[in-house]
Motif scaffolding. Sequence first.
Motif: not given
Ligand SMILES: *[C@@H]1O[C@H](CO)[C@@H](O)[C@H](O)[C@H]1NC(C)=O
Length: 217
Positions: A92-96
């Motif tokens: 998984g992946e997330a932006n924090a």
């Molecule tokens: C996180 O942020 C980046 C840049 O804004 C974006 O390309 C990416 O899809 C985001 N990832 C998630 C899991 O939201």
Amino acid sequence: MALPVVVFLLALIALGAASAPDCKELVKPFMPEDPKQVFGKWIYVMGAGDPKQYHKALESLKSSWIDLSPTSSDQTVTLRWRDHCFNRCIVGEANATISGIATTFRKNLSDHKGHILQTCSDCLLWTDTFRNGDVTGRYILQFTRTGKIDPKHVEIFKKQVGCLNFPEDYHSYDGKTGQQLSKNLQRQSFNSHRVEILPWEMSYLSAIVFRSSLFLD
Ligand SMILES: *[C@@H]1O[C@H](CO)[C@@H](O)[C@H](O)[C@H]1NC(C)=O
Ligand SMILES: *[C@@H]1O[C@H](CO)[C@@H](O)[C@H](O)[C@H]1NC(C)=O
């Protein structure tokens, strides 16, 4: 004074001295000078959860690592994780989002807020609370660069876990053979207990992000 009284008082003094080694110091949030220290890959070593079902969920974790990378914004870190649990691999992946010492992120419908704590060098110690609707819980997770940790740092981790009132039978992973429990008394429940926990809750386990690291030399 009668001897028993003296013994009792000495015991009290000893207790006071034992709890003194400053929980306050041990669980201080840590803010690294250089956020770069926290980027890159970290391997899960041991952890604890609260309440019980989250603590037990850690038993299912065969291995786990996370990878933290910067984005164009100082306030955002990308977290990627790979957990081997429930006999499958969860990625998984997330932006924090970072604000002061606090880091927040949303994983599915689950909101997480946490921070890193002081720990050994080349180590990362994360604790957070999460909420998903009515469900709340918290974790403390220790990572290192190598997946190994010095026994003396395990002792410090145990104290930190105690200071924060997490279950003391923390779970540890030896980096090779899968999840192990720190105490034999847990073996029984390990075998008999089927963890009822949703995959999103599990994949959260390494869904963690921070600004910083714990290079405390
Ligand atoms: C996180 O942020 C980046 C840049 O804004 C974006 O390309 C990416 O899809 C985001 N990832 C998630 C899991 O939201
Ligand atoms: C969490 O996200 C995954 C993948 O995006 C999805 O398959 C799953 O149904 C979601 N779970 C919940 C509880 O929303």
